[in-house]
Scaffold this active site. Structure first.
Site, PDB file in Angstrom:
ATOM      1  N   TYR A 177      90.317  15.317 -34.700  1.00  0.00           N
ATOM      2  CA  TYR A 177      89.638  15.558 -35.976  1.00  0.00           C
ATOM      3  C   TYR A 177      90.639  15.597 -37.128  1.00  0.00           C
ATOM      4  O   TYR A 177      91.745  16.133 -36.998  1.00  0.00           O
ATOM      5  CB  TYR A 177      88.890  16.897 -35.950  1.00  0.00           C
ATOM      6  CG  TYR A 177      87.570  16.858 -35.215  1.00  0.00           C
ATOM      7  CD1 TYR A 177      86.441  16.287 -35.797  1.00  0.00           C
ATOM      8  CD2 TYR A 177      87.468  17.391 -33.942  1.00  0.00           C
ATOM      9  CE1 TYR A 177      85.234  16.258 -35.116  1.00  0.00           C
ATOM     10  CE2 TYR A 177      86.261  17.373 -33.249  1.00  0.00           C
ATOM     11  CZ  TYR A 177      85.145  16.809 -33.846  1.00  0.00           C
ATOM     12  OH  TYR A 177      83.953  16.774 -33.170  1.00  0.00           O
ATOM     13  N   THR A 178      90.220  15.041 -38.255  1.00  0.00           N
ATOM     14  CA  THR A 178      90.996  15.204 -39.472  1.00  0.00           C
ATOM     15  C   THR A 178      90.050  15.302 -40.657  1.00  0.00           C
ATOM     16  O   THR A 178      88.852  15.037 -40.544  1.00  0.00           O
ATOM     17  CB  THR A 178      92.005  14.055 -39.665  1.00  0.00           C
ATOM     18  OG1 THR A 178      92.957  14.430 -40.672  1.00  0.00           O
ATOM     19  CG2 THR A 178      91.318  12.769 -40.089  1.00  0.00           C
ATOM     20  N   GLY A 208      93.389   9.525 -32.002  1.00  0.00           N
ATOM     21  CA  GLY A 208      93.576  10.856 -32.577  1.00  0.00           C
ATOM     22  C   GLY A 208      92.368  11.748 -32.438  1.00  0.00           C
ATOM     23  O   GLY A 208      91.406  11.439 -31.734  1.00  0.00           O
ATOM     24  N   ARG A 230      89.190   5.342 -34.372  1.00  0.00           N
ATOM     25  CA  ARG A 230      90.657   5.291 -34.343  1.00  0.00           C
ATOM     26  C   ARG A 230      91.172   6.239 -33.276  1.00  0.00           C
ATOM     27  O   ARG A 230      90.436   7.061 -32.729  1.00  0.00           O
ATOM     28  CB  ARG A 230      91.211   5.739 -35.702  1.00  0.00           C
ATOM     29  CG  ARG A 230      90.720   7.110 -36.105  1.00  0.00           C
ATOM     30  CD  ARG A 230      91.531   7.801 -37.155  1.00  0.00           C
ATOM     31  NE  ARG A 230      90.885   9.045 -37.557  1.00  0.00           N
ATOM     32  CZ  ARG A 230      90.918  10.171 -36.868  1.00  0.00           C
ATOM     33  NH1 ARG A 230      91.567  10.231 -35.729  1.00  0.00           N
ATOM     34  NH2 ARG A 230      90.294  11.251 -37.314  1.00  0.00           N
ATOM     35  N   CYS A 264      93.810  17.655 -35.948  1.00  0.00           N
ATOM     36  CA  CYS A 264      94.506  16.926 -34.878  1.00  0.00           C
ATOM     37  C   CYS A 264      94.660  17.767 -33.612  1.00  0.00           C
ATOM     38  O   CYS A 264      95.556  17.514 -32.801  1.00  0.00           O
ATOM     39  CB  CYS A 264      95.861  16.411 -35.355  1.00  0.00           C
ATOM     40  SG  CYS A 264      95.737  15.260 -36.733  1.00  0.00           S
ATOM     41  N   HIS A 323      89.357  14.258 -44.778  1.00  0.00           N
ATOM     42  CA  HIS A 323      89.660  13.402 -45.915  1.00  0.00           C
ATOM     43  C   HIS A 323      88.899  13.916 -47.120  1.00  0.00           C
ATOM     44  O   HIS A 323      87.749  14.371 -46.993  1.00  0.00           O
ATOM     45  CB  HIS A 323      89.262  11.951 -45.647  1.00  0.00           C
ATOM     46  CG  HIS A 323      90.055  11.293 -44.560  1.00  0.00           C
ATOM     47  ND1 HIS A 323      91.420  11.394 -44.484  1.00  0.00           N
ATOM     48  CD2 HIS A 323      89.670  10.520 -43.512  1.00  0.00           C
ATOM     49  CE1 HIS A 323      91.847  10.716 -43.431  1.00  0.00           C
ATOM     50  NE2 HIS A 323      90.809  10.181 -42.823  1.00  0.00           N
ATOM     51  N   GLY A 352      96.407   7.551 -37.984  1.00  0.00           N
ATOM     52  CA  GLY A 352      95.505   7.181 -36.899  1.00  0.00           C
ATOM     53  C   GLY A 352      95.286   5.685 -36.956  1.00  0.00           C
ATOM     54  O   GLY A 352      95.085   5.130 -38.043  1.00  0.00           O
ATOM     55  N   ALA A 372      98.904  12.483 -42.170  1.00  0.00           N
ATOM     56  CA  ALA A 372      98.317  12.169 -40.868  1.00  0.00           C
ATOM     57  C   ALA A 372      98.292  10.660 -40.675  1.00  0.00           C
ATOM     58  O   ALA A 372      98.346   9.886 -41.634  1.00  0.00           O
ATOM     59  CB  ALA A 372      96.901  12.735 -40.778  1.00  0.00           C
TER      60      ALA A 372
END
Length: 226
Positions: free
Chosen positions: A81-82, A79, A77, A184, A84, A155, A153
């Site tokens: 780093y995120t 963007g 996707r 992000c 979860h 993405g 967030a």
């Protein structure tokens, strides 16, 4: 276990009652997106949680992975780093933009609006910030009108005008898990959750708000093209 329902606009809602592995989620999204484009399958919004993990978008900087305490997945996707994990509602949207309008910028704006209207149900004011993806809240609850934290967030990936990935809203995740990354790529601002803001809500209540807000943003007035 998955709960599934459809609505009059030919869209399926799927709600998972157990955490879903990231690789499994990617496999489902890719298959469903292909079926929407090639076989006329129903569009789908998938509500779920993941076990603790980090994902890297196409713009991720390896230096922003500070501590790989959890598995790291290449998401595909947009963007950076995120994180979860449990207590966070993931909303994966597989929508046909050939029917909804071939405008990626407009679609992203609608995703943001979806989050903002969902948060408003809980009397939380979510805001956009130029150059900072996601939805933000001013931390007036701690007497700091100049501090802003990210509460949601987003993405996306578009394949043959069918969308993949989507948004995530922090209900009550362990916010310390964000310490392993620069979320992000933004280090000067933090993250928050409905729980940290003092909002007592259940995941089913959040899901209901998401469904109602989605109807307002994506369905009302939509011209369906066949």
């Amino acid at each position: 276990m998955t709960d599934s329902s459809t609505c009059s606009t030919d869209l399926e809602w799927r709600v998972e009652n157990q955490p879903v592995g990231y690789a499994e989620a990617l496999k489902f999204m890719e298959a469903r997106a292909a079926a929407i484009r090639d076989e006329g399958e129903l569009e789908c919004v998938w509500l779920l949680e993941h076990p603790p993990l980090y994902t890297a978008g196409t713009s991720a900087n390896v230096e922003d992975l500070l501590d790989n305490r959890f598995p790291v997945y290449v998401a595909g996707r947009g963007g950076e780093y995120t994180y979860h994990g449990p207590g966070q509602r993931i909303c994966y949207a597989m929508l046909d933009l050939k029917r909804r309008g071939e405008d990626v910028r407009c679609y992203v704006h609608h995703l943001e609006e979806w989050i903002i209207r969902t948060l408003a149900v809980f009397n939380v004011t979510g805001e956009r910030r130029k150059g900072r993806p996601g939805v933000w809240v001013r931390r007036t609850d701690i007497g700091s009108p100049y501090r802003e934290d990210k509460i949601a967030a987003l993405g996306v990936r578009i394949r043959r005008w069918v969308t993949l990935h989507g948004v995530s809203i922090n209900l009550e995740p362990d916010l310390s898990h964000y310490e392993g990354i620069v979320p992000c790529g933004i280090s000067e601002h933090g993250v928050t959750s409905l729980a940290e803001l003092g909002i007592i809500a259940t995941m089913p209540e959040l899901d209901m708000a998401l469904r109602e807000a989605f109807q307002e943003v994506f369905e009302n007035g939509r011209e369906t093209k066949r």
